[in-house]
Every structure is written in structure tokens, then in C-alpha cells.
Design a protein around this motif. Structure first.
Motif, PDB file in Angstrom:
ATOM      1  N   ILE A  59       8.862   0.128   9.367  1.00 17.24           N
ATOM      2  CA  ILE A  59       7.674  -0.732   9.434  1.00 17.24           C
ATOM      3  C   ILE A  59       6.440   0.035   8.952  1.00 17.24           C
ATOM      4  O   ILE A  59       5.608  -0.511   8.226  1.00 17.24           O
ATOM      5  CB  ILE A  59       7.488  -1.284  10.862  1.00 17.24           C
ATOM      6  N   GLN A  60       6.313   1.295   9.344  1.00 14.26           N
ATOM      7  CA  GLN A  60       5.178   2.099   8.875  1.00 14.26           C
ATOM      8  C   GLN A  60       5.241   2.277   7.364  1.00 14.26           C
ATOM      9  O   GLN A  60       4.222   2.195   6.677  1.00 14.26           O
ATOM     10  CB  GLN A  60       5.149   3.465   9.566  1.00 14.26           C
ATOM     11  N   THR A  61       6.435   2.501   6.836  1.00 13.48           N
ATOM     12  CA  THR A  61       6.601   2.612   5.387  1.00 13.48           C
ATOM     13  C   THR A  61       6.191   1.316   4.709  1.00 13.48           C
ATOM     14  O   THR A  61       5.496   1.334   3.686  1.00 13.48           O
ATOM     15  CB  THR A  61       8.064   2.961   5.035  1.00 13.48           C
ATOM     16  N   ALA A  62       6.604   0.182   5.276  1.00  7.75           N
ATOM     17  CA  ALA A  62       6.234  -1.119   4.717  1.00  7.75           C
ATOM     18  C   ALA A  62       4.725  -1.298   4.730  1.00  7.75           C
ATOM     19  O   ALA A  62       4.136  -1.769   3.748  1.00  7.75           O
ATOM     20  CB  ALA A  62       6.919  -2.242   5.491  1.00  7.75           C
ATOM     21  N   LYS A  63       4.069  -0.920   5.819  1.00  4.57           N
ATOM     22  CA  LYS A  63       2.603  -1.035   5.887  1.00  4.57           C
ATOM     23  C   LYS A  63       1.938  -0.178   4.818  1.00  4.57           C
ATOM     24  O   LYS A  63       0.947  -0.588   4.211  1.00  4.57           O
ATOM     25  CB  LYS A  63       2.096  -0.641   7.278  1.00  4.57           C
ATOM     26  N   VAL A  65       3.247   0.611   1.913  1.00  2.00           N
ATOM     27  CA  VAL A  65       3.469  -0.076   0.636  1.00  2.00           C
ATOM     28  C   VAL A  65       2.539  -1.275   0.526  1.00  2.00           C
ATOM     29  O   VAL A  65       1.939  -1.503  -0.525  1.00  2.00           O
ATOM     30  CB  VAL A  65       4.944  -0.506   0.481  1.00  2.00           C
ATOM     31  N   PHE A  66       2.380  -2.044   1.603  1.00  2.00           N
ATOM     32  CA  PHE A  66       1.476  -3.187   1.578  1.00  2.00           C
ATOM     33  C   PHE A  66       0.062  -2.751   1.222  1.00  2.00           C
ATOM     34  O   PHE A  66      -0.625  -3.395   0.437  1.00  2.00           O
ATOM     35  CB  PHE A  66       1.444  -3.901   2.928  1.00  2.00           C
ATOM     36  N   ALA A  67      -0.369  -1.636   1.798  1.00  2.00           N
ATOM     37  CA  ALA A  67      -1.723  -1.136   1.523  1.00  2.00           C
ATOM     38  C   ALA A  67      -1.860  -0.688   0.078  1.00  2.00           C
ATOM     39  O   ALA A  67      -2.889  -0.949  -0.570  1.00  2.00           O
ATOM     40  CB  ALA A  67      -2.050   0.019   2.465  1.00  2.00           C
ATOM     41  N   SER A  68      -0.837  -0.034  -0.454  1.00  2.00           N
ATOM     42  CA  SER A  68      -0.934   0.425  -1.843  1.00  2.00           C
ATOM     43  C   SER A  68      -0.890  -0.751  -2.817  1.00  2.00           C
ATOM     44  O   SER A  68      -1.556  -0.721  -3.844  1.00  2.00           O
ATOM     45  CB  SER A  68       0.172   1.431  -2.171  1.00  2.00           C
ATOM     46  N   VAL A  69      -0.134  -1.788  -2.476  1.00  2.00           N
ATOM     47  CA  VAL A  69      -0.095  -2.981  -3.327  1.00  2.00           C
ATOM     48  C   VAL A  69      -1.439  -3.693  -3.273  1.00  2.00           C
ATOM     49  O   VAL A  69      -1.963  -4.138  -4.298  1.00  2.00           O
ATOM     50  CB  VAL A  69       1.055  -3.923  -2.896  1.00  2.00           C
ATOM     51  N   ALA A  70      -2.021  -3.787  -2.088  1.00  2.00           N
ATOM     52  CA  ALA A  70      -3.313  -4.467  -1.940  1.00  2.00           C
ATOM     53  C   ALA A  70      -4.405  -3.736  -2.707  1.00  2.00           C
ATOM     54  O   ALA A  70      -5.310  -4.356  -3.268  1.00  2.00           O
ATOM     55  CB  ALA A  70      -3.683  -4.569  -0.464  1.00  2.00           C
ATOM     56  N   SER A  71      -4.322  -2.396  -2.754  1.00  2.00           N
ATOM     57  CA  SER A  71      -5.366  -1.635  -3.452  1.00  2.00           C
ATOM     58  C   SER A  71      -5.235  -1.725  -4.970  1.00  2.00           C
ATOM     59  O   SER A  71      -6.191  -1.446  -5.678  1.00  2.00           O
ATOM     60  CB  SER A  71      -5.334  -0.176  -3.008  1.00  2.00           C
ATOM     61  N   THR A  72      -4.069  -2.124  -5.456  1.00  2.00           N
ATOM     62  CA  THR A  72      -3.887  -2.232  -6.909  1.00  2.00           C
ATOM     63  C   THR A  72      -3.998  -3.655  -7.411  1.00  2.00           C
ATOM     64  O   THR A  72      -3.955  -3.882  -8.619  1.00  2.00           O
ATOM     65  CB  THR A  72      -2.504  -1.680  -7.333  1.00  2.00           C
TER      66      THR A  72
END
Length: 76
Positions: A59-63, A65-72
Motif C-alpha cells: 500500500i505504501q508503494t502504491a501511494k 506511485v500515485f504521488a509520482s503519477v500525480a506530479s507528472t
């Protein structure tokens, strides 16, 4: 003579580093149209089999990834 295959191979990763394929899987799931909630729910359900610590790490890994996708994303 001691043979350590990992340290003698020129393309071996440094000791202590690990490749985490779950980042690739989360990114692929997002590209395929799964929602963030569905991805997290999957990890929670897998936690009953794989263990809660593994689920929390996923779940932490997913969060992350979600943050890196949101920033791009455009307009982020």
C-alpha cells in the motif's frame, strides 16, 4: 576459494538493494484503468494471505506511485 556470484558479476546490483516489481504493477494497473481504490483494496485482500506487513508495504508503494503519477500529470 569463495565464489560470490552477485559481487563478481559486473551488472549485479549493490548489496542491500532490491528491485521492487510492485511499482511496475501499480503503474500498469493505473494505465489499464483500475482506480486507486481498487488497487489499494486488492492489496488489503492479499494481506490476509501474504501477511499484513506485506500488504502495508504494498500500500505504501502504491501511494508512492500515485504521488509520482500525480506530479507528472498535466496541470499538477
Amino acid at each position: 576459494m569463495s565464489l560470490n556470484l552477485f559481487s563478481e558479476h559486473p551488472s549485479a546490483p549493490p548489496v542491500g538493494s532490491r528491485f521492487d516489481p510492485s511499482r511496475l504493477h501499480v503503474g500498469a494497473a493505473l494505465r489499464l484503468g483500475l482506480t486507486r481504490g481498487a488497487i489499494v483494496e486488492t492489496f488489503i485482500r492479499v494481506g490476509f494471505t501474504a501477511g499484513i506487513p506485506a500488504a502495508l508495504l504494498a500500500i505504501q508503494t502504491a501511494k508512492d506511485v500515485f504521488a509520482s503519477v500525480a506530479s507528472t500529470e498535466p496541470g499538477a
